[in-house]
Motif scaffolding. Sequence first.
Motif, PDB file in Angstrom:
ATOM      1  N   GLU A  74      30.525 -86.904  29.870  1.00 45.88           N
ATOM      2  CA  GLU A  74      31.943 -87.153  30.127  1.00 45.88           C
ATOM      3  C   GLU A  74      32.725 -87.091  28.817  1.00 45.88           C
ATOM      4  OE1 GLU A  74      29.656 -89.574  31.508  1.00 45.88           O
ATOM      5  OE2 GLU A  74      29.636 -88.320  33.290  1.00 45.88           O
ATOM      6  N   THR A  75      32.012 -87.299  27.702  1.00 52.67           N
ATOM      7  CA  THR A  75      32.630 -87.246  26.379  1.00 52.67           C
ATOM      8  C   THR A  75      31.797 -86.352  25.462  1.00 52.67           C
ATOM      9  OG1 THR A  75      31.422 -89.171  25.527  1.00 52.67           O
ATOM     10  CG2 THR A  75      33.542 -89.595  26.623  1.00 52.67           C
ATOM     11  N   VAL A  76      32.400 -85.986  24.331  1.00 50.85           N
ATOM     12  CA  VAL A  76      31.699 -85.179  23.330  1.00 50.85           C
ATOM     13  C   VAL A  76      31.970 -85.750  21.944  1.00 50.85           C
ATOM     14  CG1 VAL A  76      31.734 -83.034  24.655  1.00 50.85           C
ATOM     15  CG2 VAL A  76      33.615 -83.529  23.118  1.00 50.85           C
ATOM     16  N   ASP A  77      31.047 -85.476  21.031  1.00 52.54           N
ATOM     17  CA  ASP A  77      31.246 -85.690  19.601  1.00 52.54           C
ATOM     18  C   ASP A  77      31.327 -84.298  18.999  1.00 52.54           C
ATOM     19  OD1 ASP A  77      30.892 -88.388  20.093  1.00 52.54           O
ATOM     20  OD2 ASP A  77      28.984 -88.551  19.023  1.00 52.54           O
ATOM     21  N   LEU A  78      32.344 -84.050  18.199  1.00 50.65           N
ATOM     22  CA  LEU A  78      32.518 -82.705  17.666  1.00 50.65           C
ATOM     23  C   LEU A  78      33.334 -82.722  16.386  1.00 50.65           C
ATOM     24  CD1 LEU A  78      35.201 -80.705  19.654  1.00 50.65           C
ATOM     25  CD2 LEU A  78      35.020 -83.165  19.757  1.00 50.65           C
ATOM     26  N   GLN A  79      33.295 -81.581  15.726  1.00 51.63           N
ATOM     27  CA  GLN A  79      34.178 -81.300  14.595  1.00 51.63           C
ATOM     28  C   GLN A  79      34.992 -80.071  14.985  1.00 51.63           C
ATOM     29  OE1 GLN A  79      31.755 -80.664  11.119  1.00 51.63           O
ATOM     30  NE2 GLN A  79      31.375 -82.841  10.852  1.00 51.63           N
ATOM     31  N   VAL A  80      36.287 -80.140  14.794  1.00 49.43           N
ATOM     32  CA  VAL A  80      37.185 -79.024  15.065  1.00 49.43           C
ATOM     33  C   VAL A  80      37.758 -78.607  13.716  1.00 49.43           C
ATOM     34  CG1 VAL A  80      39.281 -78.301  16.257  1.00 49.43           C
ATOM     35  CG2 VAL A  80      37.748 -79.956  17.335  1.00 49.43           C
ATOM     36  N   GLY A  81      37.606 -77.334  13.361  1.00 48.65           N
ATOM     37  CA  GLY A  81      38.073 -76.955  12.040  1.00 48.65           C
ATOM     38  C   GLY A  81      38.107 -75.477  11.789  1.00 48.65           C
ATOM     39  N   ILE A  82      38.073 -75.175  10.497  1.00 50.16           N
ATOM     40  CA  ILE A  82      38.155 -73.787  10.053  1.00 50.16           C
ATOM     41  C   ILE A  82      37.344 -73.644   8.769  1.00 50.16           C
ATOM     42  CG2 ILE A  82      40.291 -74.105   8.718  1.00 50.16           C
ATOM     43  CD1 ILE A  82      41.093 -71.327  10.055  1.00 50.16           C
ATOM     44  N   PRO A  83      36.611 -72.514   8.626  1.00 46.24           N
ATOM     45  CA  PRO A  83      35.932 -72.279   7.353  1.00 46.24           C
ATOM     46  C   PRO A  83      36.978 -72.062   6.259  1.00 46.24           C
ATOM     47  CG  PRO A  83      35.413 -70.536   8.946  1.00 46.24           C
ATOM     48  CD  PRO A  83      36.391 -71.457   9.593  1.00 46.24           C
ATOM     49  N   THR A  84      36.633 -72.469   5.047  1.00 44.22           N
ATOM     50  CA  THR A  84      37.588 -72.390   3.938  1.00 44.22           C
ATOM     51  C   THR A  84      37.012 -71.602   2.776  1.00 44.22           C
ATOM     52  OG1 THR A  84      36.778 -74.528   3.152  1.00 44.22           O
ATOM     53  CG2 THR A  84      38.747 -74.549   4.527  1.00 44.22           C
ATOM     54  N   SER A  85      37.913 -71.172   1.900  1.00 44.37           N
ATOM     55  CA  SER A  85      37.538 -70.373   0.733  1.00 44.37           C
ATOM     56  C   SER A  85      36.687 -71.167  -0.249  1.00 44.37           C
ATOM     57  CB  SER A  85      38.797 -69.851   0.038  1.00 44.37           C
ATOM     58  OG  SER A  85      39.662 -70.938  -0.282  1.00 44.37           O
ATOM     59  N   ALA A  86      36.842 -72.473  -0.272  1.00 43.68           N
ATOM     60  CA  ALA A  86      36.061 -73.374  -1.117  1.00 43.68           C
ATOM     61  C   ALA A  86      36.052 -74.728  -0.415  1.00 43.68           C
ATOM     62  CB  ALA A  86      36.697 -73.490  -2.501  1.00 43.68           C
ATOM     63  N   GLY A  87      35.251 -75.631  -0.902  1.00 42.47           N
ATOM     64  CA  GLY A  87      35.157 -76.938  -0.272  1.00 42.47           C
ATOM     65  C   GLY A  87      36.405 -77.782  -0.491  1.00 42.47           C
ATOM     66  N   LEU A  88      36.843 -78.454   0.533  1.00 42.21           N
ATOM     67  CA  LEU A  88      37.939 -79.412   0.445  1.00 42.21           C
ATOM     68  C   LEU A  88      37.453 -80.575  -0.423  1.00 42.21           C
ATOM     69  CD1 LEU A  88      40.772 -80.074   1.715  1.00 42.21           C
ATOM     70  CD2 LEU A  88      39.531 -81.327   3.475  1.00 42.21           C
ATOM     71  N   THR A  89      38.280 -81.049  -1.342  1.00 38.77           N
ATOM     72  CA  THR A  89      37.834 -82.096  -2.260  1.00 38.77           C
ATOM     73  C   THR A  89      38.251 -83.498  -1.853  1.00 38.77           C
ATOM     74  OG1 THR A  89      39.757 -81.701  -3.673  1.00 38.77           O
ATOM     75  CG2 THR A  89      37.712 -80.543  -4.246  1.00 38.77           C
ATOM     76  N   ASN A  90      39.240 -83.634  -0.983  1.00 42.64           N
ATOM     77  CA  ASN A  90      39.608 -84.970  -0.520  1.00 42.64           C
ATOM     78  C   ASN A  90      40.200 -84.893   0.882  1.00 42.64           C
ATOM     79  OD1 ASN A  90      41.940 -83.714  -1.322  1.00 42.64           O
ATOM     80  ND2 ASN A  90      42.771 -85.437  -2.463  1.00 42.64           N
ATOM     81  N   ALA A  91      40.159 -86.024   1.568  1.00 45.38           N
ATOM     82  CA  ALA A  91      40.658 -86.104   2.935  1.00 45.38           C
ATOM     83  C   ALA A  91      42.182 -85.950   2.950  1.00 45.38           C
ATOM     84  CB  ALA A  91      40.259 -87.443   3.548  1.00 45.38           C
ATOM     85  N   GLN A  92      42.687 -85.367   4.031  1.00 47.38           N
ATOM     86  CA  GLN A  92      44.124 -85.129   4.190  1.00 47.38           C
ATOM     87  C   GLN A  92      44.561 -85.652   5.566  1.00 47.38           C
ATOM     88  OE1 GLN A  92      46.182 -83.344   2.050  1.00 47.38           O
ATOM     89  NE2 GLN A  92      44.567 -82.948   0.562  1.00 47.38           N
ATOM     90  N   PRO A  93      45.480 -86.625   5.622  1.00 46.87           N
ATOM     91  CA  PRO A  93      45.971 -87.072   6.937  1.00 46.87           C
ATOM     92  C   PRO A  93      46.877 -86.005   7.558  1.00 46.87           C
ATOM     93  CG  PRO A  93      47.102 -88.244   5.169  1.00 46.87           C
ATOM     94  CD  PRO A  93      46.069 -87.368   4.514  1.00 46.87           C
ATOM     95  N   ILE A  94      46.794 -85.872   8.882  1.00 48.29           N
ATOM     96  CA  ILE A  94      47.669 -84.960   9.629  1.00 48.29           C
ATOM     97  C   ILE A  94      48.200 -85.716  10.844  1.00 48.29           C
ATOM     98  CG2 ILE A  94      46.538 -82.848   8.829  1.00 48.29           C
ATOM     99  CD1 ILE A  94      45.152 -82.716  11.615  1.00 48.29           C
ATOM    100  N   ARG A  95      49.045 -85.059  11.624  1.00 47.79           N
ATOM    101  CA  ARG A  95      49.674 -85.724  12.782  1.00 47.79           C
ATOM    102  C   ARG A  95      48.628 -86.157  13.801  1.00 47.79           C
ATOM    103  NH1 ARG A  95      52.576 -81.336  16.792  1.00 47.79           N
ATOM    104  NH2 ARG A  95      50.814 -81.360  18.173  1.00 47.79           N
ATOM    105  N   GLY A  96      49.037 -87.055  14.659  1.00 50.47           N
ATOM    106  CA  GLY A  96      48.141 -87.553  15.692  1.00 50.47           C
ATOM    107  C   GLY A  96      47.166 -88.600  15.168  1.00 50.47           C
ATOM    108  N   GLY A  97      47.368 -89.037  13.918  1.00 51.90           N
ATOM    109  CA  GLY A  97      46.467 -90.022  13.335  1.00 51.90           C
ATOM    110  C   GLY A  97      45.127 -89.447  12.909  1.00 51.90           C
ATOM    111  N   HIS A  98      45.027 -88.121  12.847  1.00 46.65           N
ATOM    112  CA  HIS A  98      43.773 -87.466  12.475  1.00 46.65           C
ATOM    113  C   HIS A  98      43.691 -87.298  10.960  1.00 46.65           C
ATOM    114  CE1 HIS A  98      43.117 -86.712  16.679  1.00 46.65           C
ATOM    115  NE2 HIS A  98      44.250 -86.019  16.768  1.00 46.65           N
ATOM    116  N   ILE A  99      42.469 -87.140  10.480  1.00 43.51           N
ATOM    117  CA  ILE A  99      42.234 -86.919   9.052  1.00 43.51           C
ATOM    118  C   ILE A  99      41.370 -85.686   8.896  1.00 43.51           C
ATOM    119  CG2 ILE A  99      41.236 -87.874   6.953  1.00 43.51           C
ATOM    120  CD1 ILE A  99      42.325 -90.472   7.713  1.00 43.51           C
TER     121      ILE A  99
END
Length: 170
Positions: A74-99
């Motif tokens: 009924e539920t899932v655990d997942l990561q939703v994202g995009i591959p990047t040119s290099a590794g992200l170095t720190n967390a970034q808050p976005i809308r919806g309370g997501h990071i």
Amino acid sequence: MSEPSYQRSEPFTELTVIEVPAAPAAVVEGRDVAMDDLPALFDETFSGLFPALAEAGLEPAGPAFALYTKQPSETVDLQVGIPTSAGLTNAQPIRGGHIVIPSELPAGSMAVRSHLGGYDGLGEAWAQLLQDTVSAGHHPGLPFIEIYVTEPSPEADPASMRTDLFLSLE
């Protein structure tokens, strides 16, 4: 022949087993997300992810994906994202309370097939990939990954959409 990767210009028209290298990514994690809440998670993630990447000085390095870390119920655990040119170095808050956090598409042996058509056919496509993988003598595991080769949009013709399905092998 080029080195196997998560990206290929031509669809995987039959069960294909490849070794893929890890790829840096920026993702939003979802835990115990109800199936009905997935569209909102995807929309909020992708509307906020691209500005967060630009702010971090990173370029997208491939199409969007969902990486599932537990078998859906009924539920899932997942990561939703995009591959990047290099590794992200720190967390970034976005809308919806997501990071947005650093992650990666994992390295390893994967069974792959492309689904051509709308998202409503993904369940059947996954079932067929799983059946074919087991029939070929492989042992599927987690995670499994959907790579949305065709960028979703309201104007997209579902018949022309391509989603590559990657199933980890143990």
